[in-house]
Design a protein around this motif. Structure first.
Motif, PDB file in Angstrom:
ATOM      1  N   LEU A  77       0.828  -1.197   0.000  1.00  0.00           N
ATOM      2  CA  LEU A  77       0.000   0.000   0.000  1.00  0.00           C
ATOM      3  C   LEU A  77       0.865   1.251   0.000  1.00  0.00           C
ATOM      4  CD1 LEU A  77      -2.677  -1.119   2.618  1.00  0.00           C
ATOM      5  CD2 LEU A  77      -2.834  -1.219   0.125  1.00  0.00           C
ATOM      6  N   GLU A  78       1.991   1.164   0.721  1.00  0.00           N
ATOM      7  CA  GLU A  78       2.983   2.232   0.758  1.00  0.00           C
ATOM      8  C   GLU A  78       4.364   1.603   0.668  1.00  0.00           C
ATOM      9  OE1 GLU A  78       2.536   4.607   4.220  1.00  0.00           O
ATOM     10  OE2 GLU A  78       0.420   5.079   3.853  1.00  0.00           O
ATOM     11  N   VAL A  79       5.337   2.363   0.177  1.00  0.00           N
ATOM     12  CA  VAL A  79       6.697   1.855   0.046  1.00  0.00           C
ATOM     13  C   VAL A  79       7.229   1.389   1.396  1.00  0.00           C
ATOM     14  CG1 VAL A  79       9.072   2.473  -0.557  1.00  0.00           C
ATOM     15  CG2 VAL A  79       7.168   3.265  -1.988  1.00  0.00           C
ATOM     16  N   THR A  80       6.872   2.099   2.458  1.00  0.00           N
ATOM     17  CA  THR A  80       7.390   1.766   3.783  1.00  0.00           C
ATOM     18  C   THR A  80       6.849   0.440   4.314  1.00  0.00           C
ATOM     19  OG1 THR A  80       5.653   3.200   4.692  1.00  0.00           O
ATOM     20  CG2 THR A  80       7.873   4.139   4.492  1.00  0.00           C
ATOM     21  N   SER A 109      19.397  -4.623  -1.951  1.00  0.00           N
ATOM     22  CA  SER A 109      19.802  -5.138  -0.653  1.00  0.00           C
ATOM     23  C   SER A 109      19.229  -4.279   0.467  1.00  0.00           C
ATOM     24  CB  SER A 109      21.330  -5.204  -0.550  1.00  0.00           C
ATOM     25  OG  SER A 109      21.872  -3.906  -0.487  1.00  0.00           O
ATOM     26  N   TRP A 110      19.209  -4.838   1.659  1.00  0.00           N
ATOM     27  CA  TRP A 110      18.611  -4.191   2.817  1.00  0.00           C
ATOM     28  C   TRP A 110      19.298  -2.878   3.160  1.00  0.00           C
ATOM     29  CZ3 TRP A 110      14.633  -3.137   5.252  1.00  0.00           C
ATOM     30  CH2 TRP A 110      14.531  -2.942   6.626  1.00  0.00           C
ATOM     31  N   ASN A 111      20.595  -2.740   2.806  1.00  0.00           N
ATOM     32  CA  ASN A 111      21.298  -1.491   3.144  1.00  0.00           C
ATOM     33  C   ASN A 111      21.229  -0.440   2.039  1.00  0.00           C
ATOM     34  OD1 ASN A 111      23.001  -2.703   1.330  1.00  0.00           O
ATOM     35  ND2 ASN A 111      24.805  -2.734   2.652  1.00  0.00           N
ATOM     36  N   SER A 112      20.407  -0.679   1.027  1.00  0.00           N
ATOM     37  CA  SER A 112      20.250   0.309  -0.053  1.00  0.00           C
ATOM     38  C   SER A 112      19.163   1.318   0.306  1.00  0.00           C
ATOM     39  CB  SER A 112      19.925  -0.384  -1.379  1.00  0.00           C
ATOM     40  OG  SER A 112      21.005  -1.162  -1.819  1.00  0.00           O
ATOM     41  N   VAL A 113      19.359   1.989   1.435  1.00  0.00           N
ATOM     42  CA  VAL A 113      18.311   2.878   1.939  1.00  0.00           C
ATOM     43  C   VAL A 113      18.070   4.068   1.018  1.00  0.00           C
ATOM     44  CG1 VAL A 113      18.587   2.215   4.345  1.00  0.00           C
ATOM     45  CG2 VAL A 113      20.006   4.045   3.421  1.00  0.00           C
ATOM     46  N   GLU A 114      19.122   4.510   0.298  1.00  0.00           N
ATOM     47  CA  GLU A 114      18.925   5.664  -0.583  1.00  0.00           C
ATOM     48  C   GLU A 114      17.943   5.339  -1.707  1.00  0.00           C
ATOM     49  OE1 GLU A 114      21.828   3.013  -2.257  1.00  0.00           O
ATOM     50  OE2 GLU A 114      21.883   4.039  -0.312  1.00  0.00           O
ATOM     51  N   LYS A 115      17.916   4.077  -2.141  1.00  0.00           N
ATOM     52  CA  LYS A 115      16.993   3.674  -3.199  1.00  0.00           C
ATOM     53  C   LYS A 115      15.564   3.568  -2.669  1.00  0.00           C
ATOM     54  CE  LYS A 115      20.588   1.219  -5.799  1.00  0.00           C
ATOM     55  NZ  LYS A 115      21.732   1.670  -4.998  1.00  0.00           N
ATOM     56  N   ILE A 116      15.419   3.042  -1.466  1.00  0.00           N
ATOM     57  CA  ILE A 116      14.092   2.968  -0.860  1.00  0.00           C
ATOM     58  C   ILE A 116      13.545   4.371  -0.615  1.00  0.00           C
ATOM     59  CG2 ILE A 116      12.787   2.177   1.149  1.00  0.00           C
ATOM     60  CD1 ILE A 116      14.903  -0.057   1.442  1.00  0.00           C
ATOM     61  N   ASN A 117      14.390   5.261  -0.093  1.00  0.00           N
ATOM     62  CA  ASN A 117      13.944   6.627   0.177  1.00  0.00           C
ATOM     63  C   ASN A 117      13.554   7.354  -1.104  1.00  0.00           C
ATOM     64  OD1 ASN A 117      14.244   6.522   2.967  1.00  0.00           O
ATOM     65  ND2 ASN A 117      16.378   7.154   2.905  1.00  0.00           N
ATOM     66  N   GLU A 118      14.321   7.145  -2.174  1.00  0.00           N
ATOM     67  CA  GLU A 118      13.989   7.812  -3.434  1.00  0.00           C
ATOM     68  C   GLU A 118      12.686   7.273  -4.020  1.00  0.00           C
ATOM     69  OE1 GLU A 118      14.608  10.607  -6.615  1.00  0.00           O
ATOM     70  OE2 GLU A 118      15.189  10.446  -4.499  1.00  0.00           O
ATOM     71  N   LEU A 119      12.463   5.971  -3.897  1.00  0.00           N
ATOM     72  CA  LEU A 119      11.198   5.402  -4.368  1.00  0.00           C
ATOM     73  C   LEU A 119      10.030   6.015  -3.599  1.00  0.00           C
ATOM     74  CD1 LEU A 119       9.883   3.355  -6.298  1.00  0.00           C
ATOM     75  CD2 LEU A 119      10.069   1.650  -4.471  1.00  0.00           C
ATOM     76  N   ASN A 120      10.229   6.238  -2.318  1.00  0.00           N
ATOM     77  CA  ASN A 120       9.196   6.870  -1.503  1.00  0.00           C
ATOM     78  C   ASN A 120       8.948   8.313  -1.955  1.00  0.00           C
ATOM     79  OD1 ASN A 120       7.351   6.433   0.641  1.00  0.00           O
ATOM     80  ND2 ASN A 120       8.618   7.676   1.999  1.00  0.00           N
ATOM     81  N   ARG A 121      10.026   9.033  -2.294  1.00  0.00           N
ATOM     82  CA  ARG A 121       9.878  10.411  -2.794  1.00  0.00           C
ATOM     83  C   ARG A 121       9.114  10.426  -4.121  1.00  0.00           C
ATOM     84  NH1 ARG A 121      15.635  10.417  -1.842  1.00  0.00           N
ATOM     85  NH2 ARG A 121      16.055  11.079   0.310  1.00  0.00           N
ATOM     86  N   ILE A 122       9.432   9.459  -4.991  1.00  0.00           N
ATOM     87  CA  ILE A 122       8.745   9.378  -6.278  1.00  0.00           C
ATOM     88  C   ILE A 122       7.254   9.130  -6.069  1.00  0.00           C
ATOM     89  CG2 ILE A 122       8.515   8.021  -8.395  1.00  0.00           C
ATOM     90  CD1 ILE A 122      11.560   7.543  -8.252  1.00  0.00           C
ATOM     91  N   ALA A 123       6.936   8.233  -5.134  1.00  0.00           N
ATOM     92  CA  ALA A 123       5.528   7.956  -4.833  1.00  0.00           C
ATOM     93  C   ALA A 123       4.823   9.221  -4.367  1.00  0.00           C
ATOM     94  CB  ALA A 123       5.431   6.869  -3.761  1.00  0.00           C
ATOM     95  N   GLU A 124       5.517   9.999  -3.542  1.00  0.00           N
ATOM     96  CA  GLU A 124       4.941  11.262  -3.064  1.00  0.00           C
ATOM     97  C   GLU A 124       4.761  12.248  -4.212  1.00  0.00           C
ATOM     98  OE1 GLU A 124       7.012  14.662  -0.599  1.00  0.00           O
ATOM     99  OE2 GLU A 124       6.390  13.060   0.764  1.00  0.00           O
TER     100      GLU A 124
END
Length: 342
Positions: free
Chosen positions: A150-153, A314-329
């Motif tokens: 439902l959300e990237v997080t 990978s689990w430590n690729s936080v910059e990619k997860i954060n950017e995906l969240n920004r794109i969703a926003e």
């Protein structure tokens, strides 16, 4: 027009302490930067990284000054001409990729567009599902995916809860139970992904997939294993990376998904064309990280722009997860995370 004014390279440190080349592209209207990942058994130590920088500064850059950055296919074709080999063995695939994507970023910046919109156009609105590698044992690397995000997080919550529940008892049985209980707790369809680290008997692999909460598997073995998995499973993604790299088989009869690492293709145009080739075979393309990655936010833009339904990180690729969240926003109501189902 967005005429290239300058291209410079520099040495950059990747995750895992390896070195690669980062490229800056300046046009009269925009700017782009990209640091290239490298794959396993890298030859790119500090001396090689410095050689790549020299290639960018002394050969590639001067050749490309004056090109319009939006002419991506023309520029990428010219990179092959500059290299003069069939596999970028002269300037290096990592160098070609860094230059190519930095140019695309500069072109997108000149148009005041996000990279995913520049690559994918108006209808690039379906967010890729993250498949996150977070644990391993002697037999498998383990991934978590949430089919109905439902959300990237949600994927972050799922991984955190599974790690907390399993602790040091990492096994496919324990992770399977944890993924099911966490899915019930979160009200989501949480499942396991596995990558085989050694060959097993075909019947054993089939039983592992059938008896555990496995929705994605990257097999290791002969073509017969892939055929049995396709025939003997339902709703499971069978990733054909090993079979494609070992036997050059691109065939829906053997597998229904393929993880694609940009560093293995060359330029952005090569990546774009290969993803489309995979789709034409009705195989699901999954954009995948290399072994050694930069702290860079480009990856989710590529996955979304190329319309890959999932991305393997990978689990430590936080910059990619954060950017995906920004794109969703940024996409807001236009954005949609697809239900990742076969």
């Amino acid at each position: 027009m967005s005429v290239i004014q300058n291209i410079i390279g520099r040495v950059v440190v990747l995750r895992g302490g390896m070195y690669s080349v980062e490229v800056d592209v300046a046009t009269d209207e925009g700017f782009g930067r990209f640091a290239s990942p490298i794959e396993e058994n890298p030859m790119l130590h500090i001396a090689e990284a410095r050689r790549a920088v020299s290639e960018v500064d002394e050969i590639i850059g001067p050749e490309l000054i004056g090109f319009d950055a939006v002419e991506q296919e023309l520029i990428d074709s010219y990179l092959w001409e500059i290299d003069g080999t069939e596999d970028f063995s002269h300037i290096g695939a990592n160098t070609a990729l860094a230059v190519s994507i930095a140019i695309a970023r500069a072109a997108a910046n000149s148009k005041d567009m996000s990279l995913y919109s520049y690559i994918g156009g108006t209808f690039a609105t379906e967010l890729p599902v993250p498949i996150i590698q977070f644990a391993s044992d002697e037999n498998f690397e383990y991934y978590i995916l949430v089919r109905d995000l439902l959300e990237v997080t949600d994927i972050v919550d799922a991984v955190n809860k599974i790690i907390s529940e399993v602790g040091n008892k990492v096994s496919i049985e324990e992770l399977s139970k944890a993924s099911e209980s966490v899915g019930m707790e979160l009200g989501l369809e949480v499942a396991l992904g596995i990558k085989m680290k050694r060959e097993l008997e075909i019947e054993d692999v089939l039983n592992i997939v059938e008896d555990n909460n496995v929705a994605y598997i990257k097999p290791l073995g002969p073509p017969e294993l892939f055929l049995e998995l396709i025939a003997g499973t339902h709703g499971v993604f069978i990733d054909g990376e090993y079979l494609f790299r070992a036997n050059n088989i691109l065939d829906r009869r053997y597998y229904n998904a393929l993880s694609i690492k940009p560093i293995n293709l060359g330029t952005l145009t090569d990546l774009y064309n290969f993803v489309n080739d995979v789709k034409s075979e009705k195989i699901t393309p999954i954009l995948a990280e290399a072994k050694y990655e930069p702290a860079d936010d480009t990856f989710p833009h590529l996955a979304l722009g190329l319309r890959c339904p999932a991305m393997l990180i990978s689990w430590n690729s936080v910059e990619k997860i954060n950017e995906l969240n920004r794109i969703a926003e940024e996409l807001g109501e236009r954005g949609r995370i697809i239900t990742f189902e076969e």
